[in-house]
Design an enzyme around this catalytic site. Structure first.
Site, PDB file in Angstrom:
ATOM      1  N   HIS A 180      38.005  41.991  36.044  1.00 27.34           N
ATOM      2  CA  HIS A 180      38.049  40.636  36.624  1.00 27.34           C
ATOM      3  C   HIS A 180      36.710  40.315  37.288  1.00 27.34           C
ATOM      4  CE1 HIS A 180      40.119  37.338  39.054  1.00 27.34           C
ATOM      5  NE2 HIS A 180      39.019  37.538  39.731  1.00 27.34           N
ATOM      6  N   GLU A 181      36.159  41.306  38.038  1.00 27.88           N
ATOM      7  CA  GLU A 181      34.880  41.085  38.726  1.00 27.88           C
ATOM      8  C   GLU A 181      33.721  40.984  37.737  1.00 27.88           C
ATOM      9  OE1 GLU A 181      37.248  41.111  41.943  1.00 27.88           O
ATOM     10  OE2 GLU A 181      35.273  40.235  41.636  1.00 27.88           O
ATOM     11  N   CYS A 199      42.683  35.011  42.260  1.00 30.63           N
ATOM     12  CA  CYS A 199      41.228  34.919  42.400  1.00 30.63           C
ATOM     13  C   CYS A 199      40.924  34.203  43.710  1.00 30.63           C
ATOM     14  CB  CYS A 199      40.630  34.121  41.227  1.00 30.63           C
ATOM     15  SG  CYS A 199      38.832  34.023  41.281  1.00 30.63           S
ATOM     16  N   LEU A 200      40.007  34.770  44.478  1.00 33.98           N
ATOM     17  CA  LEU A 200      39.694  34.177  45.777  1.00 33.98           C
ATOM     18  C   LEU A 200      39.008  32.813  45.629  1.00 33.98           C
ATOM     19  CD1 LEU A 200      38.571  37.396  47.691  1.00 33.98           C
ATOM     20  CD2 LEU A 200      40.760  36.184  47.838  1.00 33.98           C
ATOM     21  N   GLY A 243      38.605  42.648  45.574  1.00 30.98           N
ATOM     22  CA  GLY A 243      37.305  42.617  44.913  1.00 30.98           C
ATOM     23  C   GLY A 243      36.607  41.314  45.251  1.00 30.98           C
ATOM     24  N   GLN A 278      30.677  34.344  43.618  1.00 35.08           N
ATOM     25  CA  GLN A 278      31.724  33.724  44.446  1.00 35.08           C
ATOM     26  C   GLN A 278      31.217  33.348  45.840  1.00 35.08           C
ATOM     27  OE1 GLN A 278      34.795  36.958  43.362  1.00 35.08           O
ATOM     28  NE2 GLN A 278      36.038  35.115  43.656  1.00 35.08           N
TER      29      GLN A 278
HETATM   30  O1  LIG Z   1      38.560  36.715  43.067  1.00 39.44           O
HETATM   31  C1  LIG Z   1      38.336  37.943  43.124  1.00 39.44           C
HETATM   32  O2  LIG Z   1      37.480  38.481  42.408  1.00 39.44           O
HETATM   33  C2  LIG Z   1      39.184  38.791  44.049  1.00 39.44           C
HETATM   34  C3  LIG Z   1      40.553  39.064  43.441  1.00 39.44           C
HETATM   35  C4  LIG Z   1      40.455  40.319  42.609  1.00 39.44           C
HETATM   36  C5  LIG Z   1      41.657  40.613  41.753  1.00 39.44           C
HETATM   37  C6  LIG Z   1      42.950  40.522  42.232  1.00 39.44           C
HETATM   38  C7  LIG Z   1      44.039  40.815  41.408  1.00 39.44           C
HETATM   39  C8  LIG Z   1      43.828  41.206  40.114  1.00 39.44           C
HETATM   40  C9  LIG Z   1      42.546  41.275  39.659  1.00 39.44           C
HETATM   41  C10 LIG Z   1      41.472  41.008  40.468  1.00 39.44           C
HETATM   42  C11 LIG Z   1      41.512  39.285  44.571  1.00 39.44           C
HETATM   43  O3  LIG Z   1      41.396  40.203  45.351  1.00 39.44           O
HETATM   44  S1  LIG Z   1      42.815  38.171  44.716  1.00 39.44           S
HETATM   45  C12 LIG Z   1      43.716  38.744  46.111  1.00 39.44           C
HETATM   46  C13 LIG Z   1      44.607  39.932  45.776  1.00 39.44           C
HETATM   47  O4  LIG Z   1      44.902  40.131  44.629  1.00 39.44           O
HETATM   48  C14 LIG Z   1      45.077  40.883  46.806  1.00 39.44           C
HETATM   49  C15 LIG Z   1      44.838  40.601  48.122  1.00 39.44           C
HETATM   50  C16 LIG Z   1      45.272  41.498  49.077  1.00 39.44           C
HETATM   51  C17 LIG Z   1      45.915  42.677  48.722  1.00 39.44           C
HETATM   52  C18 LIG Z   1      46.125  42.950  47.376  1.00 39.44           C
HETATM   53  C19 LIG Z   1      45.699  42.059  46.413  1.00 39.44           C
HETATM   54 ZN   LIG Z   2      38.098  36.210  41.025  1.00 40.66          ZN
END
Ligand SMILES: O=C(O)C[C@@H](Cc1ccccc1)C(=O)SCC(=O)c1ccccc1
Ligand SMILES: [Zn+2]
Length: 173
Positions: free
Chosen positions: A136-137, A94-95, A45, A50
């Protein structure tokens, strides 16, 4: 175009984002860039703040593995219309807070209504990782980060680590 992802702490990640007035070319370009940025990270997401755009837009594609076809979703002016009583605990990342993970409890299922890129209103119920990710988003659009659900000490430790990371990144670039 892949855009740089803001790293916490950053005031823009704590702001309440503005609703989108109309789905125009600028919003379509933003959504396209957000999807490219999300896939490149990689993530499941990404919210507009961001990448420094304080607008109520986020993208998601929570398909777990490579074998299934990508399922990119663009949610504009999203609203939560219902949440389940039952909750789930998920180790979130979270990225904007790279390499930090912590358990967050959220409603197991969530129903959301939003404006699509097609200009139509959509309403859908999410469960599993999609539900966790959507919430989360949506939090990002209200200036809320997953670390805001943690205790003050853990949140402070993570913030200190990110400040160090930013100092190091500033030095080498
Ligand atoms: O910072 C963001 O919003 C992105 C975040 C979203 C998220 C991840 C996990 C739980 C809730 C929300 C991410 O994508 S972090 C990276 C991640 O979780 C992931 C990356 C590659 C494959 C699977 C997961
Ligand atoms: Zn995030």
């Amino acid at each position: 175009t892949i855009r740089p992802i803001l790293i916490h702490p950053d005031p823009r990640l704590k702001k309440l984002c503005d609703p989108v007035a109309q789905v125009d070319d600028e919003i379509r370009k933003l959504a396209d860039d957000m999807l490219a940025t999300m896939y490149d990270a990689p993530g499941v997401g990404l919210a507009a703040p961001q990448v420094g755009v304080l607008k109520r837009v986020f993208v998601m594609d929570c398909v777990k593995d490579k074998t299934t076809a990508p399922e990119p979703m663009v949610l504009i002016n999203p609203e939560v219309t219902w949440t389940s009583e039952e909750s789930n605990v998920y180790e979130e990342g979270c990225l904007s807070i790279p390499d930090q993970y912590a358990e967050v409890t959220r409603p197991k299922e969530v129903r959301m209504r939003w404006l699509g890129l097609d200009g139509q209103l959509h309403e859908e119920q999410f469960d599993g990782l999609w539900a966790t990710c959507a919430q989360h988003e949506n939090d990002h659009l209200n200036g809320k980060l997953f670390i805001d659900y943690l205790g003050p000490l853990k949140r402070q430790m993570i913030t200190r680590k990110m400040e160090k990371l930013k100092r190091e990144r500033a030095r080498v670039t």
